[in-house]
Structures are given as C-alpha cells and as structure tokens.
Motif scaffolding. Structure first.
Motif, short mmCIF file in Angstrom:
data_model
loop_
_atom_site.label_atom_id
_atom_site.label_comp_id
_atom_site.label_asym_id
_atom_site.label_seq_id
_atom_site.Cartn_x
_atom_site.Cartn_y
_atom_site.Cartn_z
N ILE A 32 0.84 -1.21 0.00
CA ILE A 32 0.00 0.00 0.00
C ILE A 32 0.86 1.25 0.00
O ILE A 32 0.57 2.24 -0.67
CB ILE A 32 -0.94 -0.03 1.22
N PHE A 33 1.97 1.19 0.72
CA PHE A 33 2.92 2.31 0.73
C PHE A 33 3.44 2.60 -0.68
O PHE A 33 3.59 3.75 -1.09
CB PHE A 33 4.07 1.97 1.68
N MET A 34 3.67 1.52 -1.43
CA MET A 34 4.12 1.63 -2.81
C MET A 34 3.08 2.37 -3.65
O MET A 34 3.41 3.27 -4.43
CB MET A 34 4.29 0.23 -3.36
N SER A 35 1.81 2.00 -3.48
CA SER A 35 0.77 2.65 -4.28
C SER A 35 0.61 4.11 -3.85
O SER A 35 0.32 4.98 -4.69
CB SER A 35 -0.55 1.91 -4.16
N TYR A 36 0.84 4.38 -2.58
CA TYR A 36 0.86 5.78 -2.11
C TYR A 36 1.89 6.58 -2.89
O TYR A 36 1.62 7.69 -3.35
CB TYR A 36 1.19 5.77 -0.62
N SER A 37 3.09 6.01 -3.08
CA SER A 37 4.15 6.73 -3.81
C SER A 37 3.75 6.96 -5.26
O SER A 37 4.03 8.02 -5.83
CB SER A 37 5.45 5.94 -3.76
N VAL A 38 3.08 5.96 -5.87
CA VAL A 38 2.68 6.12 -7.26
C VAL A 38 1.67 7.26 -7.39
O VAL A 38 1.78 8.13 -8.27
CB VAL A 38 2.10 4.79 -7.79
N VAL A 46 0.69 16.58 -11.85
CA VAL A 46 -0.43 17.52 -11.90
C VAL A 46 0.01 18.88 -11.36
O VAL A 46 -0.38 19.93 -11.89
CB VAL A 46 -1.62 16.96 -11.10
N LEU A 47 0.86 18.87 -10.35
CA LEU A 47 1.35 20.13 -9.77
C LEU A 47 2.52 20.73 -10.57
O LEU A 47 3.21 21.61 -10.09
CB LEU A 47 1.79 19.90 -8.32
N LYS A 48 2.78 20.18 -11.76
CA LYS A 48 3.79 20.71 -12.69
C LYS A 48 5.21 20.66 -12.16
O LYS A 48 5.97 21.61 -12.31
CB LYS A 48 3.42 22.13 -13.11
N SER A 49 5.56 19.57 -11.49
CA SER A 49 6.97 19.39 -11.18
C SER A 49 7.39 17.98 -11.57
O SER A 49 7.45 17.08 -10.75
CB SER A 49 7.25 19.64 -9.70
N PRO A 50 7.63 17.79 -12.89
CA PRO A 50 7.96 16.44 -13.38
C PRO A 50 9.27 15.90 -12.83
O PRO A 50 9.45 14.69 -12.75
CB PRO A 50 8.01 16.61 -14.89
N ASP A 51 10.20 16.81 -12.46
CA ASP A 51 11.46 16.37 -11.86
C ASP A 51 11.19 15.49 -10.65
O ASP A 51 11.72 14.38 -10.50
CB ASP A 51 12.28 17.58 -11.41
N LEU A 52 10.35 16.06 -9.76
CA LEU A 52 10.02 15.34 -8.53
C LEU A 52 9.25 14.08 -8.82
O LEU A 52 9.41 13.08 -8.13
CB LEU A 52 9.18 16.23 -7.63
N ALA A 53 8.40 14.11 -9.87
CA ALA A 53 7.60 12.92 -10.19
C ALA A 53 8.49 11.75 -10.54
O ALA A 53 8.28 10.63 -10.07
CB ALA A 53 6.64 13.24 -11.33
N ILE A 54 9.52 12.01 -11.38
CA ILE A 54 10.42 10.91 -11.76
C ILE A 54 11.13 10.37 -10.53
O ILE A 54 11.22 9.16 -10.31
CB ILE A 54 11.44 11.41 -12.80
N THR A 55 11.64 11.29 -9.67
CA THR A 55 12.37 10.84 -8.49
C THR A 55 11.48 10.06 -7.55
O THR A 55 11.87 9.03 -7.00
CB THR A 55 12.97 12.05 -7.77
N GLU A 56 10.24 10.57 -7.37
CA GLU A 56 9.31 9.89 -6.46
C GLU A 56 8.99 8.48 -6.96
O GLU A 56 8.95 7.53 -6.18
CB GLU A 56 8.02 10.72 -6.35
N ALA A 57 8.78 8.36 -8.29
CA ALA A 57 8.45 7.04 -8.82
C ALA A 57 9.63 6.09 -8.68
O ALA A 57 9.45 4.92 -8.33
CB ALA A 57 8.04 7.17 -10.29
N ALA A 58 10.85 6.61 -8.92
CA ALA A 58 12.00 5.70 -8.89
C ALA A 58 12.40 5.36 -7.47
O ALA A 58 12.68 4.20 -7.16
CB ALA A 58 13.19 6.35 -9.62
N VAL A 59 12.43 6.36 -6.59
CA VAL A 59 12.90 6.12 -5.22
C VAL A 59 11.77 5.62 -4.34
O VAL A 59 11.87 4.59 -3.68
CB VAL A 59 13.52 7.40 -4.63
N GLY A 60 10.63 6.35 -4.33
CA GLY A 60 9.56 6.00 -3.42
C GLY A 60 8.91 4.67 -3.74
O GLY A 60 8.74 3.82 -2.87
N ALA A 61 8.54 4.50 -5.02
CA ALA A 61 7.83 3.27 -5.38
C ALA A 61 8.79 2.14 -5.66
O ALA A 61 8.45 0.98 -5.45
CB ALA A 61 6.95 3.52 -6.60
N GLY A 62 10.00 2.46 -6.13
CA GLY A 62 10.92 1.38 -6.51
C GLY A 62 11.85 0.95 -5.41
O GLY A 62 11.67 -0.09 -4.78
N VAL A 63 12.85 1.80 -5.15
CA VAL A 63 13.98 1.35 -4.33
C VAL A 63 13.56 1.16 -2.88
O VAL A 63 13.91 0.16 -2.24
CB VAL A 63 15.14 2.36 -4.45
N THR A 64 12.75 2.12 -2.35
CA THR A 64 12.37 2.02 -0.94
C THR A 64 11.57 0.75 -0.66
O THR A 64 11.81 0.05 0.32
CB THR A 64 11.53 3.24 -0.54
#
Lengths: 85, 310
Positions: A32-38, A46-64
C-alpha cells in the motif's frame, strides 16, 4: 475535469496513508505504501513538477519498497514461514 | 607454584592481564561453579519446582493489560493532537500559486529570468541545483555516500562470517518469467536512466532520478539472474572506484568554478547554445557524477541488505 481528478487522487492518497498504518500484515502495508508513492508521483505531475515525479516514482515506489521487502525477508516476516501460519 | 599462579589470576591485575591478552568475560566471575551445576541439575530433575523458586516481581497479567489499554488511548489522542495541529497550521499558509506569496521574491525572479542566460540550461531546476546551488547538491551526494558507508559498516558480514555466495543460499529461486521479463526490460531501463541523466539540463530529470532508475534496474537484474551474473561487471572495487572518482571530480570541478566565479576570473568553461546536448557548462558532467554516485549507492543498499556484502 482536472479538479475532479485531483480530488480523486487526494482521496486515494488519504485512504492509502490510513490503510498502510492499519493493515495487519506487513507485506500488504508495504504494497500500500508503494501505491501511495505512485499516486504521489502522479500528483507531482499535476502540480507541474515532473522532476520530482520521476524521483518519487524511482525512489519511493521502486527502491524504498524493495529495501522494505528485503528487510522483511531478513527478519523472516515474509517468506517460507508464512505458509505455516 | 600452580596455586600461587591461580591466586594471582584471581587478583585485579591478573584479570587485567588476561583481559588485555584477549580473554572474554574476565571480570565476570561465577560465584560458585558448583552452584551452577547444582542449579542445572535441579532444573533438569524438577523444572516446575525450579520455576517456583523464581521470585515474583509484581507484574501481573491484568496490570499489563490495563497499561496496554492506556497506551492505546494515549497513542490515538497523541495522533489526533498532532494531526489537528498540522491542519490548523495549514490554514494559515498562503494560498497555492498566489502572486503575493513570500516565495516570489527577487531570488526566484532572477533564477527564472536570467537562469538560461547565465547557466545555459533549458531546465531551470537543473540550472538551480547544479549551478547556483551546486554545493548543496555536493552535500547531498556526500550524505548518500556516508549513508552507504554506514550501512556497509553495520551490515557487512565479516571475513570470518559465512557469506552466502550463491543465490540458493539466500533463498532465491530461478524464476523463468522474471528472467525473461528482466531480459527485455533491464536494457531499456538502463538506457532510460542514461537518457534521463544526459538530458538533465534539457528536460525534467537529472542525476538523482536517472541514478535511481539505473540503480533500480541493477537491483532487478541482480534479483533475477543472481549474484554471480552481476559480479561480472560490478564488484565492491567498482563501487569504491566509481564513487570516489565521481565525488572527487564533482568537488574539484565545482571548487574551480566557484573559485573563479567568486573572484571575477574567466573560468574558460563554455556555456554553449542552450538546447544542445553539449551545453550548459559543467551541468552535464556534474549530472553524470551525481548519477554514478546515486546508482552505486542504491544498488549497494540492496546488496548489503540482502547478502551482507556488495
């Protein structure tokens, strides 16, 4: 349309956050934490910061999540022992 | 003679000498070696009678249950209090995207208006974090490196300990589906990570995100093909060399650029045409350095957690 989408996403975020705390099994909690990150990474787009989106998807949903899974396996919270329960 | 020696061993200096020589638990002395034996005998013969001899310290099941109940109520109250405080503070925050917000000052105006001209980066964020505020990013890379070192210190299995060499020993199975998917997906993930790093100054992304993607694909590869396959090209030596070279290059390059910039000297680093891949001065090599550090750190975290060694 975008506003409605945003509100659906925020609602999903809150539901994920609550159910990650309340889930009984640790494995489900991590999933569930993973889906939270996604959801969070979609919200960053949506908030127009694609930089953070890529990092969040890679670190939050993937590595963590992978690190959480490995830790759960190391402390034998998931794995072969689960069949005996 | 032997009695004198034995007596000496029981004095303080004798114990100190034994302790320096490397003996464990010198200062802990069993009061009566015979008593221990007796106790074991007792426990073996009549365990229940032995249990009755254990003094009652006063913990009862009801008491523990009551405390458990109180703890639960206090936890919920504490959580409600913190959530309420945070929501109350959010009420006082300035509205999202308002023109009069305190963040819209001369610093961000300068970054937005002159960023491309001064740094040569189309992506303003890359221009900010790797040019105006490059020392912050250097600190972040160092934090990652220190975190990896701390995990290495804590989790690395020693030389004497038995390290799991093959993937069967750490409980991994050969999974055909996973291997086929990795066979197709892993090169694409690598390429995408490299693309994100190399285009960090042109499009969203940069060293940290690209490095995390490459680290993730390394973890996927290691998970499906095992430790032996990845040791062909990535060992602890590779990790050390890559991280050291990347961090050292970052430090030297940015020190030079800041030294010349602060003293109004010409740094001889061309900015190029904004939009080209070879542009934006030092941002591209610095992105590559950060990406290498992040990828190595992510992979080494996983390897240390799962096996106890890179």
């Amino acid at each position: 349309m975008l506003t409605a989408f945003k509100f659906v996403m925020f609602f999903g975020l809150i539901v994920c956050a609550l159910s990650a705390c309340l889930a009984r099994r640790l494995l489900i909690s991590v999933a569930i934490f993973m889906s939270y990150s996604v959801i969070m990474s979609i919200l960053w787009v949506v908030l127009k910061s694609p930089d953070l989106a890529i990092t969040e998807a890679a670190v939050g949903a993937g590595v963590t999540s992978v690190l959480f899974f490995v830790t759960l396996k190391r402390i034998r919270a998931i794995g072969e022992d689960e069949k005996h329960e | 003679m032997s009695k004198i020696k034995k007596d000496y061993e029981h004095t303080f200096f004798g114990k100190l000498e034994r302790w320096i020589a490397g003996e464990n638990d010198v200062f802990y002395e069993d009061p009566e070696p015979m008593a221990l034996e007796e106790r074991e005998k007792k426990a073996g013969h009549n365990y229940l009678a032995y249990l009755e001899q254990i003094p009652d310290v006063g913990y009862s099941y009801e008491k523990a249950k009551a405390y458990h109940y109180i703890y639960r109520i206090l936890t919920v109250l504490m959580g409600v209090f913190i959530v309420g405080t945070l929501l109350y503070v959010v009420y006082f925050l300035p509205p999202f995207g308002d023109a009069d917000n305190p963040v819209n000052n001369e610093v961000s105006r300068r970054y937005i208006e002159k960023g491309m001209e001064e740094t040569g980066a189309v992506n303003i964020v890359a221009g900010m974090i790797l040019d105006y505020r490059a020392f912050d990013t250097f600190g972040e890379s160092n934090v990652l490196f220190i975190a990896a070192s701390a995990v290495l210190l804590l989790l690395k299995a020693g030389d004497g300990a038995k390290t799991a060499k093959s993937q069967k020993e750490i409980g991994m199975k050969e999974d055909v589906i996973l291997q086929r998917v990795t066979f197709i997906l892993s090169p694409m993930l690598f390429l995408f990570g490299i693309y994100v790093i190399l285009n960090g100054h042109l499009s969203p992304g940069g060293g940290f995100s690209g490095g995390a993607i490459i680290g993730g694909s390394l973890i996927l590869f290691r998970n499906s093909y095992g430790y032996e396959a990845i040791e062909q090209f990535f060992t602890e030596k590779t990790f050390q060399n890559c991280t050291l070279i990347a961090l050292g290059f970052y430090c030297l390059a940015k020190s030079y650029s800041f030294f010349t910039g602060a003293n109004h000297l010409n740094s001889h680093i061309p900015l190029g045409t904004p939009g080209d891949i070879f542009s934006a001065g030092l941002i591209l090599p610095l992105n590559i350095a950060v990406g290498i550090v992040v990828a190595c750190t992510m992979y080494s975290f996983y390897a240390l957690f799962s096996k106890g060694g890179i």
